[in-house]
Structure formats: structure tokens, C-alpha cells
Design a protein around this motif. Structure first.
Motif, PDB file in Angstrom:
ATOM      1  N   GLY A   1      42.189  19.561  32.746  1.00 21.96           N
ATOM      2  CA  GLY A   1      42.072  20.902  34.061  1.00 21.96           C
ATOM      3  C   GLY A   1      41.929  21.916  32.796  1.00 21.96           C
ATOM      4  O   GLY A   1      40.742  22.643  33.642  1.00 21.96           O
ATOM      5  N   ASP A   2      42.521  21.970  31.986  1.00 22.10           N
ATOM      6  CA  ASP A   2      42.060  23.150  31.335  1.00 22.10           C
ATOM      7  C   ASP A   2      41.963  22.908  30.006  1.00 22.10           C
ATOM      8  O   ASP A   2      40.956  24.074  29.521  1.00 22.10           O
ATOM      9  N   ALA A   3      41.526  21.244  29.714  1.00 21.75           N
ATOM     10  CA  ALA A   3      41.395  21.290  28.070  1.00 21.75           C
ATOM     11  C   ALA A   3      41.593  20.140  27.876  1.00 21.75           C
ATOM     12  O   ALA A   3      41.501  19.871  29.253  1.00 21.75           O
ATOM     13  N   ARG A   4      40.498  19.297  27.475  1.00 18.48           N
ATOM     14  CA  ARG A   4      40.236  17.944  26.969  1.00 18.48           C
ATOM     15  C   ARG A   4      41.195  17.798  25.491  1.00 18.48           C
ATOM     16  O   ARG A   4      40.644  18.740  24.250  1.00 18.48           O
ATOM     17  N   LEU A   5      42.098  16.950  25.341  1.00 16.86           N
ATOM     18  CA  LEU A   5      42.445  16.478  24.577  1.00 16.86           C
ATOM     19  C   LEU A   5      42.222  14.915  24.017  1.00 16.86           C
ATOM     20  O   LEU A   5      41.786  14.012  24.268  1.00 16.86           O
ATOM     21  N   TYR A   6      42.123  14.963  22.216  1.00 12.23           N
ATOM     22  CA  TYR A   6      40.937  13.367  22.009  1.00 12.23           C
ATOM     23  C   TYR A   6      42.133  13.189  21.150  1.00 12.23           C
ATOM     24  O   TYR A   6      43.449  13.843  20.614  1.00 12.23           O
ATOM     25  N   GLN A   7      42.208  11.816  20.921  1.00 11.02           N
ATOM     26  CA  GLN A   7      43.580  11.309  19.213  1.00 11.02           C
ATOM     27  C   GLN A   7      44.511  10.928  20.898  1.00 11.02           C
ATOM     28  O   GLN A   7      45.373  11.474  20.630  1.00 11.02           O
ATOM     29  N   SER A   8      44.668   9.630  20.377  1.00 12.84           N
ATOM     30  CA  SER A   8      46.228   8.658  21.297  1.00 12.84           C
ATOM     31  C   SER A   8      47.582   9.355  20.738  1.00 12.84           C
ATOM     32  O   SER A   8      48.048   9.964  21.719  1.00 12.84           O
ATOM     33  N   SER A   9      47.288   9.496  20.033  1.00 10.31           N
ATOM     34  CA  SER A   9      48.883  10.150  19.134  1.00 10.31           C
ATOM     35  C   SER A   9      48.686  11.813  19.265  1.00 10.31           C
ATOM     36  O   SER A   9      49.848  12.185  19.654  1.00 10.31           O
ATOM     37  N   ALA A  10      47.733  12.340  19.187  1.00 17.88           N
ATOM     38  CA  ALA A  10      48.119  13.607  20.386  1.00 17.88           C
ATOM     39  C   ALA A  10      48.411  14.343  21.426  1.00 17.88           C
ATOM     40  O   ALA A  10      49.235  15.083  21.644  1.00 17.88           O
ATOM     41  N   ILE A  11      47.017  13.486  22.512  1.00 21.46           N
ATOM     42  CA  ILE A  11      47.709  13.229  23.293  1.00 21.46           C
ATOM     43  C   ILE A  11      49.282  12.640  23.959  1.00 21.46           C
ATOM     44  O   ILE A  11      49.498  13.322  24.922  1.00 21.46           O
ATOM     45  N   ILE A  12      49.516  11.685  23.384  1.00 21.23           N
ATOM     46  CA  ILE A  12      51.039  11.143  23.661  1.00 21.23           C
ATOM     47  C   ILE A  12      52.006  12.381  22.825  1.00 21.23           C
ATOM     48  O   ILE A  12      53.346  12.596  23.708  1.00 21.23           O
ATOM     49  N   GLU A  13      52.374  13.407  22.018  1.00 11.90           N
ATOM     50  CA  GLU A  13      52.922  14.558  21.961  1.00 11.90           C
ATOM     51  C   GLU A  13      52.630  15.385  22.303  1.00 11.90           C
ATOM     52  O   GLU A  13      53.880  15.679  23.269  1.00 11.90           O
ATOM     53  N   TYR A  14      51.887  15.393  23.228  1.00 16.97           N
ATOM     54  CA  TYR A  14      51.750  16.338  24.675  1.00 16.97           C
ATOM     55  C   TYR A  14      51.745  16.015  25.740  1.00 16.97           C
ATOM     56  O   TYR A  14      53.078  17.008  26.025  1.00 16.97           O
ATOM     57  N   LEU A  15      52.663  14.845  25.976  1.00 23.35           N
ATOM     58  CA  LEU A  15      52.487  14.234  27.016  1.00 23.35           C
ATOM     59  C   LEU A  15      54.003  14.405  26.987  1.00 23.35           C
ATOM     60  O   LEU A  15      54.638  14.413  27.986  1.00 23.35           O
ATOM     61  N   GLU A  16      55.166  13.822  26.478  1.00 27.86           N
ATOM     62  CA  GLU A  16      56.222  14.223  25.432  1.00 27.86           C
ATOM     63  C   GLU A  16      56.737  15.110  25.727  1.00 27.86           C
ATOM     64  O   GLU A  16      57.490  16.229  25.451  1.00 27.86           O
TER      65      GLU A  16
END
Length: 215
Positions: free
Chosen positions: A59-74
């Protein structure tokens, strides 16, 4: 609500869905059909400049690459955690995830397989030989790590609960089986997969249960 651009059979999408489900994070599912080359079109190129999946729109940004997305979610959704509390444990879990995410998946993904076929004129047997080579090497390393970890509880990659390592491993085993990699030599990995697949968060993320699976 988060929006996940993904494809049901993509292992990177699969591992991301596992983490979202495990953390009970609601999200909108948007299918990007890799089998129909939708990721190569201009519309998706404006969403993800690498034209890969998954993409997570916060909603504020688009995140790419599953590793970065998963770390963000954590980091943003820390409960329940999917990384251990101690630095050595986190390093161990990240190492297993990196074997999958850096050493196995990238050399076997769709664009590499297409390159082997089109530029290097490999037939199906040649491409499969390539896939099985890198899968075996990665699985042999992970199996050895599981065998040497005396504190690990059976059924998980580390400790006594699911971590991001399990999300990476389960999703890549699905891909490996899809391409007929022999998993017989890896009994500890198979036990982890069988156990995790009984967890609802993992089961809900399975490619066969996604809305674009039957399309």
C-alpha cells in the motif's frame, strides 16, 4: 490489505504464501501466469522491473524478491516468529534458506531452463540433468546439516517449530518433485516436508490450493 502478485506453481511465491499464512496476515491474491508469459508483458513490468514473482504491495511500497519480502514480514509482523531468538540460530536458519534461495532455485528457474533449451540447444533430458544436479547438491548439504543438528526436533529444519528455513525447503521440494528429482536419499528432508505439510499454514499455501491452479 497487502497484495501479493504471484503464481501458484512458483516456489518463491509458495514460500512467501507460507510465511504470510503462518503469521496470519491477510492478503489479496493476484495471479501472474508465468506459463502464459504474463510476467513479460508491459503491464507487469511496470509493477516489478525484474518481471519476477512474487511482488508484495504494502500500500505504501512494492517489495521484490521473496527473501527481502520474507525478512520484511518477519520484522513488521514478528508474531509468531519464524527466526530463532539467538544469533547463531538465526544464522543457521538463514543458511538453510540461502542454500535453497541462492544455490538451488536461481540456477533452475524458468528463465535459466529456457536459456538452456533455446541458446544451448538442450533437449528435455539435458535440462532435467541440469536441474537434478543442482537439486542433489543442495539437498545433500541440507540433509547433512539436519543430521548434524542434535538439538533439532524431528519434523523441522531447526528447533521445535517452523522457521523460514522450512518455508524455503518445503516449497523447493515441491519444485524438485515436480521435475522428478529423486528424493529417496534425503529421509530427514522428507520428514520435514511431511510434517510441515500437516500444518494448516503450509497446507493452505500449497500450489494445488491456489485460485489459479485450475486455470
Amino acid at each position: 490489505m497487502l497484495t501479493l502478485y504471484n503464481f501458484h506453481a512458483s516456489s518463491t511465491s509458495y514460500r512467501t504464501r507460507i510465511v504470510l499464512n503462518y503469521k496470519n496476515i491477510p492478503y489479496e491474491y493476484i495471479s501472474v501466469r508465468l506459463d502464459k508469459a504474463e510476467h513479460l508483458g508491459r503491464a507487469y513490468g511496470e509493477i516489478n522491473p525484474m518481471r519476477g514473482v512474487p511482488t508484495l504491495d504494502t500500500g505504501d511500497a512494492r517489495l521484490y524478491q521473496s527473501s527481502a519480502i520474507i525478512e520484511y514480514l518477519e520484522e513488521v509482523y514478528p508474531d509468531p516468529p519464524m527466526l530463532p531468538n539467538d544469533p547463531l540460530g538465526r544464522a543457521h536458519v538463514r543458511a538453510i534458506a540461502a542454500i535453497v534461495g541462492s544455490d538451488m532455485h536461481p540456477v533452475n528457474n524458468l528463465r535459466i531452463r529456457n536459456m538452456l533449451r533455446d541458446a544451448y540447444k538442450q533437449d528435455a533430458d539435458g535440462v532435467n540433468t541440469w536441474i537434478h544436479l543442482w537439486n542433489r547438491q543442495g539437498f545433500e548439504a541440507i540433509e547433512a546439516m539436519l543430521r548434524s543438528d542434535k538439538a533439532r526436533k524431528p519434523g523441522f529444519c531447526y528447533g521445535s517449530s517452523a522457521t523460514i528455513a522450512d518455508a524455503y525447503l518445503v516449497s523447493h521440494v515441491f519444485s524438485a518433485v515436480r521435475f522428478k528429482t529423486d528424493m529417496t536419499p534425503f529421509p530427514l528432508i522428507r520428514t520435514v516436508v511431511e510434517n510441515c505439510e500437516r500444518i494448516e499454514a503450509f497446507a493452505k499455501a500449497h500450489p494445488s490450493r491456489q485460485p489459479d491452479a485450475a486455470q
